[in-house]
Design a protein around this motif. Structure first.
Motif, mmCIF file in Angstrom:
data_model
loop_
_atom_site.group_PDB
_atom_site.id
_atom_site.type_symbol
_atom_site.label_atom_id
_atom_site.label_comp_id
_atom_site.label_asym_id
_atom_site.label_seq_id
_atom_site.Cartn_x
_atom_site.Cartn_y
_atom_site.Cartn_z
ATOM 1 N N GLN A 1 0.828 -1.203 0.000
ATOM 2 C CA GLN A 1 0.000 0.000 0.000
ATOM 3 C C GLN A 1 0.868 1.260 0.000
ATOM 4 O OE1 GLN A 1 -2.898 0.249 3.138
ATOM 5 N NE2 GLN A 1 -3.884 2.033 2.238
ATOM 6 N N ALA A 2 2.026 1.194 0.636
ATOM 7 C CA ALA A 2 2.944 2.338 0.650
ATOM 8 C C ALA A 2 3.457 2.627 -0.757
ATOM 9 C CB ALA A 2 4.113 2.066 1.597
ATOM 10 N N MET A 3 3.839 1.566 -1.474
ATOM 11 C CA MET A 3 4.311 1.747 -2.849
ATOM 12 C C MET A 3 3.196 2.305 -3.735
ATOM 13 S SD MET A 3 6.803 -1.533 -3.453
ATOM 14 C CE MET A 3 7.200 -1.056 -5.113
ATOM 15 N N GLU A 4 1.979 1.811 -3.527
ATOM 16 C CA GLU A 4 0.844 2.282 -4.331
ATOM 17 C C GLU A 4 0.592 3.770 -4.081
ATOM 18 O OE1 GLU A 4 -1.742 2.126 -7.227
ATOM 19 O OE2 GLU A 4 -0.584 0.383 -6.604
ATOM 20 N N ARG A 5 0.670 4.194 -2.832
ATOM 21 C CA ARG A 5 0.467 5.613 -2.516
ATOM 22 C C ARG A 5 1.548 6.484 -3.162
ATOM 23 N NH1 ARG A 5 -2.746 7.423 1.917
ATOM 24 N NH2 ARG A 5 -4.028 5.751 2.745
ATOM 25 N N LEU A 6 2.794 6.022 -3.115
ATOM 26 C CA LEU A 6 3.885 6.805 -3.701
ATOM 27 C C LEU A 6 3.849 6.794 -5.221
ATOM 28 C CD1 LEU A 6 6.953 6.141 -1.393
ATOM 29 C CD2 LEU A 6 5.693 8.264 -1.707
ATOM 30 N N ARG A 7 3.415 5.688 -5.794
ATOM 31 C CA ARG A 7 3.355 5.569 -7.260
ATOM 32 C C ARG A 7 2.536 6.710 -7.867
ATOM 33 N NH1 ARG A 7 1.638 0.260 -7.624
ATOM 34 N NH2 ARG A 7 3.740 -0.418 -7.218
ATOM 35 N N ALA A 8 1.516 7.158 -7.157
ATOM 36 C CA ALA A 8 0.675 8.250 -7.648
ATOM 37 C C ALA A 8 1.425 9.583 -7.700
ATOM 38 C CB ALA A 8 -0.558 8.389 -6.751
ATOM 39 N N HIS A 9 2.580 9.649 -7.048
ATOM 40 C CA HIS A 9 3.348 10.894 -6.990
ATOM 41 C C HIS A 9 4.694 10.766 -7.709
ATOM 42 C CE1 HIS A 9 0.371 12.369 -4.193
ATOM 43 N NE2 HIS A 9 0.512 11.254 -3.514
ATOM 44 N N SER A 10 4.752 9.900 -8.702
ATOM 45 C CA SER A 10 5.984 9.667 -9.447
ATOM 46 C C SER A 10 6.574 10.987 -9.955
ATOM 47 C CB SER A 10 5.690 8.747 -10.631
ATOM 48 O OG SER A 10 6.843 8.543 -11.395
ATOM 49 N N SER A 11 7.872 11.123 -9.805
ATOM 50 C CA SER A 11 8.698 12.266 -10.228
ATOM 51 C C SER A 11 8.542 13.502 -9.333
ATOM 52 C CB SER A 11 8.476 12.640 -11.696
ATOM 53 O OG SER A 11 7.276 13.349 -11.859
ATOM 54 N N ARG A 12 7.753 13.429 -8.303
ATOM 55 C CA ARG A 12 7.659 14.545 -7.359
ATOM 56 C C ARG A 12 8.845 14.497 -6.403
ATOM 57 N NH1 ARG A 12 1.568 15.947 -5.903
ATOM 58 N NH2 ARG A 12 1.575 17.561 -7.482
ATOM 59 N N THR A 13 9.144 15.641 -5.799
ATOM 60 C CA THR A 13 10.328 15.729 -4.938
ATOM 61 C C THR A 13 9.958 16.076 -3.501
ATOM 62 O OG1 THR A 13 10.633 18.042 -5.548
ATOM 63 C CG2 THR A 13 11.864 16.395 -6.821
ATOM 64 N N ILE A 14 10.789 15.554 -2.597
ATOM 65 C CA ILE A 14 10.654 15.788 -1.158
ATOM 66 C C ILE A 14 11.997 16.316 -0.667
ATOM 67 C CG2 ILE A 14 10.248 14.748 1.101
ATOM 68 C CD1 ILE A 14 8.885 12.412 -0.370
ATOM 69 N N ARG A 15 11.956 17.368 0.119
ATOM 70 C CA ARG A 15 13.170 17.905 0.735
ATOM 71 C C ARG A 15 13.027 17.732 2.242
ATOM 72 N NH1 ARG A 15 16.919 22.271 -0.953
ATOM 73 N NH2 ARG A 15 17.874 23.104 0.924
ATOM 74 N N ILE A 16 14.029 17.103 2.868
ATOM 75 C CA ILE A 16 14.004 16.864 4.312
ATOM 76 C C ILE A 16 15.062 17.737 4.971
ATOM 77 C CG2 ILE A 16 14.284 15.163 6.149
ATOM 78 C CD1 ILE A 16 13.355 13.039 4.126
ATOM 79 N N GLU A 17 14.625 18.501 5.964
ATOM 80 C CA GLU A 17 15.516 19.392 6.692
ATOM 81 C C GLU A 17 15.470 19.036 8.167
ATOM 82 O OE1 GLU A 17 14.022 23.267 5.757
ATOM 83 O OE2 GLU A 17 14.432 23.032 3.618
ATOM 84 N N LEU A 18 16.643 18.964 8.804
ATOM 85 C CA LEU A 18 16.717 18.680 10.235
ATOM 86 C C LEU A 18 16.663 20.005 10.984
ATOM 87 C CD1 LEU A 18 19.455 15.913 10.216
ATOM 88 C CD2 LEU A 18 16.978 15.673 10.075
ATOM 89 N N GLU A 19 15.697 20.131 11.875
ATOM 90 C CA GLU A 19 15.473 21.381 12.601
ATOM 91 C C GLU A 19 15.950 21.257 14.039
ATOM 92 O OE1 GLU A 19 11.259 21.672 12.033
ATOM 93 O OE2 GLU A 19 11.478 22.595 10.057
ATOM 94 N N GLY A 20 16.519 22.332 14.567
ATOM 95 C CA GLY A 20 16.971 22.335 15.955
ATOM 96 C C GLY A 20 18.274 21.587 16.171
ATOM 97 N N TRP A 21 19.064 21.396 15.124
ATOM 98 C CA TRP A 21 20.329 20.661 15.198
ATOM 99 C C TRP A 21 21.263 21.350 16.202
ATOM 100 C CZ3 TRP A 21 21.427 16.004 13.273
ATOM 101 C CH2 TRP A 21 22.757 15.595 13.246
ATOM 102 N N PRO A 22 21.959 20.596 17.064
ATOM 103 C CA PRO A 22 22.864 21.206 18.047
ATOM 104 C C PRO A 22 23.959 22.046 17.375
ATOM 105 C CG PRO A 22 22.560 18.868 18.494
ATOM 106 C CD PRO A 22 21.904 19.144 17.180
ATOM 107 N N ALA A 23 24.192 23.236 17.917
ATOM 108 C CA ALA A 23 25.156 24.163 17.340
ATOM 109 C C ALA A 23 26.589 23.648 17.408
ATOM 110 C CB ALA A 23 25.054 25.516 18.044
#
Length: 181
Positions: free
Chosen positions: A56-78
Motif C-alpha cells: 500500500q505504501a508503494m501504491e500511494r507513492l506511485r501516484a506521486h511519481s517524479s515529485r520531490t521531497i526535501r528533508i531538513e533537520l530542525e533544531g540541530w545542536p550548534a
C-alpha cells in the motif's frame, strides 16, 4: 597539542588559547562530503526496503511519481556540523531515489524533522518512535507522506531473524529497546 605556552586549553565554541580552533572545520567538511554519498546510498536502500515491505505504501507513492521531497533537520545542536538538507524524488514503481545535488530546487514537499539531540532521536527511531515532524507543500502528496510516516515501521527483529535466527533476534531487539528507553 602543545605550544610555547604549554598545553592547549579549550576556551569554548571550538576555540583554544592562542586564537586557533580545537578542530579543523575544512577537515570536518571533507570527511562529511566523503561519508555523505555512502551514507545516503544506504539510507535509500533502507527506506526502499521498508516501503517495499508494504504494498500500500508503494501504491500511494506511485501516484506521486517524479515529485520531490526535501528533508531538513530542525533544531540541530550548534556544536555539531549541521547536515545539509537532503532531497528525494519518487520513482515510477513507488520507491525513492536520492537527489545527490539538489541545488536551489523548489520541492513539491518540505519535511522538517525535529532533531535537537541526534543520538537520542536515532536510538528512539530504532525502537519505532518517531520524532516530531512538520510537512509543507502539496496537500495530496503531504497526506500520503504523512500516512507513510504514521504507518510504516521497520521490523528490525524480523530482518535480524533472517540473519541470526528468531531467538537471538528477539534478544537483540529487546536489548536495543532497553537501551533506547
Amino acid at each position: 597539542m602543545s605550544g610555547i605556552g604549554g598545553p592547549a586549553r579549550c576556551l569554548g565554541r571550538g576555540r583554544v588559547r592562542g586564537g586557533g580552533r580545537a578542530y579543523n572545520p575544512r577537515m570536518l567538511e571533507a570527511i562529511k562530503a566523503l561519508a555523505e554519498r555512502s551514507v545516503m546510498e544506504r539510507v535509500v536502500l533502507l527506506v526502499n526496503h521498508v516501503i517495499s515491505a508494504e504494498p500500500q505504501a508503494m501504491e500511494r507513492l506511485r501516484a506521486h511519481s517524479s515529485r520531490t521531497i526535501r528533508i531538513e533537520l530542525e533544531g540541530w545542536p550548534a556544536l555539531l556540523p549541521a547536515p545539509a538538507p537532503v532531497a528525494f524524488s519518487v520513482t515510477p514503481p513507488g520507491l525513492v531515489e536520492w537527489i545527490e545535488v539538489p541545488g536551489p530546487m523548489t520541492p513539491d514537499l518540505r519535511v522538517g524533522v525535529a532533531m535537537p539531540n541526534p543520538a537520542v532521536a536515532l536510538a528512539r527511531l530504532v525502537v519505532g518512535e518517531r520524532p516530531a515532524i512538520s510537512i509543507d507543500g502539496d496537500a495530496a502528496f503531504a497526506s500520503d507522506v504523512n500516512w507513510l510516516v504514521q504507518n510504516l515501521r521497520w521490523d528490525v527483529q524480523d530482518d535480524l531473524a533472517r540473519l541470526v535466527g528468531d531467538a537471538p533476534a528477539r534478544e537483540i531487539a529487546r536489548f536495543g529497546g532497553a537501551i533506547a528507553k
